[in-house]
Motif scaffolding. Structure first.
Motif, PDB file in Angstrom:
ATOM      1  N   ALA A 139      -5.970  -0.573  -1.103  1.00 12.46           N
ATOM      2  CA  ALA A 139      -6.317  -0.715   0.316  1.00 12.46           C
ATOM      3  C   ALA A 139      -7.780  -0.395   0.588  1.00 12.46           C
ATOM      4  O   ALA A 139      -8.444  -1.118   1.320  1.00 12.46           O
ATOM      5  N   THR A 140      -8.290   0.686   0.034  1.00 13.46           N
ATOM      6  CA  THR A 140      -9.656   1.108   0.314  1.00 13.46           C
ATOM      7  C   THR A 140     -10.229   1.834  -0.889  1.00 13.46           C
ATOM      8  O   THR A 140      -9.782   2.933  -1.221  1.00 13.46           O
ATOM      9  N   GLY A 146     -12.300   5.007   0.308  1.00 14.58           N
ATOM     10  CA  GLY A 146     -11.387   6.068   0.732  1.00 14.58           C
ATOM     11  C   GLY A 146     -10.705   6.725  -0.449  1.00 14.58           C
ATOM     12  O   GLY A 146     -10.501   7.946  -0.463  1.00 14.58           O
ATOM     13  N   SER A 179      -2.825  10.483   1.117  1.00 15.32           N
ATOM     14  CA  SER A 179      -3.123   9.153   0.568  1.00 15.32           C
ATOM     15  C   SER A 179      -2.179   8.090   1.122  1.00 15.32           C
ATOM     16  O   SER A 179      -2.596   6.955   1.359  1.00 15.32           O
ATOM     17  N   THR A 237       0.830  -1.205   0.000  1.00 12.16           N
ATOM     18  CA  THR A 237       0.000   0.000   0.000  1.00 12.16           C
ATOM     19  C   THR A 237       0.862   1.252   0.000  1.00 12.16           C
ATOM     20  O   THR A 237       0.587   2.207  -0.735  1.00 12.16           O
ATOM     21  N   ARG A 296      -6.048  -1.552   9.298  1.00 10.96           N
ATOM     22  CA  ARG A 296      -7.376  -1.807   9.879  1.00 10.96           C
ATOM     23  C   ARG A 296      -8.034  -3.021   9.230  1.00 10.96           C
ATOM     24  O   ARG A 296      -8.700  -3.797   9.895  1.00 10.96           O
ATOM     25  N   HIS A 297      -7.833  -3.184   7.914  1.00 11.96           N
ATOM     26  CA  HIS A 297      -8.375  -4.352   7.219  1.00 11.96           C
ATOM     27  C   HIS A 297      -7.796  -5.634   7.817  1.00 11.96           C
ATOM     28  O   HIS A 297      -8.526  -6.597   8.056  1.00 11.96           O
ATOM     29  N   ALA A 338      -5.650   2.176   6.388  1.00 13.39           N
ATOM     30  CA  ALA A 338      -6.767   1.346   5.912  1.00 13.39           C
ATOM     31  C   ALA A 338      -6.336  -0.110   5.760  1.00 13.39           C
ATOM     32  O   ALA A 338      -7.081  -1.024   6.119  1.00 13.39           O
ATOM     33  N   TRP A 382      -3.437   7.551   4.832  1.00 14.40           N
ATOM     34  CA  TRP A 382      -4.761   6.934   4.850  1.00 14.40           C
ATOM     35  C   TRP A 382      -4.712   5.505   4.303  1.00 14.40           C
ATOM     36  O   TRP A 382      -5.322   4.598   4.854  1.00 14.40           O
ATOM     37  N   GLY A 383      -3.967   5.282   3.231  1.00 20.62           N
ATOM     38  CA  GLY A 383      -3.872   3.944   2.647  1.00 20.62           C
ATOM     39  C   GLY A 383      -3.236   2.939   3.594  1.00 20.62           C
ATOM     40  O   GLY A 383      -3.718   1.812   3.737  1.00 20.62           O
ATOM     41  N   MET A 405      -4.379   4.196  -3.599  1.00 24.16           N
ATOM     42  CA  MET A 405      -5.240   3.830  -2.470  1.00 24.16           C
ATOM     43  C   MET A 405      -6.293   2.802  -2.850  1.00 24.16           C
ATOM     44  O   MET A 405      -6.890   2.174  -1.983  1.00 24.16           O
TER      45      MET A 405
END
Length: 174
Positions: free
Chosen positions: A93-94, A97, A145, A78, A155-156, A152, A148-149, A90
């Motif tokens: 990953a999401t 998002g 990005s 990511t 968290r996944h 994410a 956040w990526g 991104m």
């Protein structure tokens, strides 16, 4: 007299030699270990008119159900994707998002261009120098990005580990 190679052999009743495994199909009328009549046992007593037979759930046949869980996502992959491709990286990953950040970035760029264009007209062209700061929106989106990526993807993987734990499985590396 010998048996003919063409004629089939006479059928023999085949019974398993050992205990019967649950779920195994056995070609006999009575299950093994159950006498013909069990006196006094309510399950095997004859039914009278108006009496309801107790329900027994059928035995499960076949393999156990397969649990399909998504694969874990690499935080390193990511980071590399967002480093080289920015907001587009991104999508690994999401997806939601990436769409949100892409919309916010494009909206901010359009707003900046319109505001700087209006300011340039009002200042008779001197405000056009502010166009040099528009790429800073892209830099801010690029850094956002990457953060956040990676969050994410992490968290996944945490949600995936919780799903594995709830199902009683342990994936490799956990």
């Amino acid at each position: 007299m010998t048996t003919s190679p063409i004629a089939p052999e006479p059928r023999r009743e085949h019974r398993p030699q050992g205990p019967v495994v649950q779920g195994e199909l056995v070609p006999v009328a009575q299950p093994y270990g159950m006498p013909q009549q069990q006196a006094g046992h309510p399950q095997h007593a004859p039914l009278h008119p108006g009496q309801v037979q107790p329900y027994a759930a059928p035995a499960a046949y076949g393999p156990p159900p397969v649990m399909m869980l998504p694969a874990p996502k690499s935080v390193g992959v990511t980071f590399v994707l967002t480093f080289f491709f920015g907001v587009l990286g991104m999508f690994y990953a999401t997806t939601s998002g990436a769409l949100i950040l892409l919309g916010v970035t494009l909206g901010a760029i359009v707003l900046a261009v319109v505001m700087i264009g209006i300011l340039s007209v009002l200042t008779l062209g001197f405000g056009a120098a502010l166009f040099a700061f528009v790429p800073l929106i892209g830099v801010a989106a690029w850094i956002t990005s990457m953060i956040w990526g990676c969050m994410a993807a992490s968290r996944h993987n945490e949600r995936l580990a919780a799903q594995y734990a709830a199902a009683g499985y342990r994936p490799p590396g956990y």
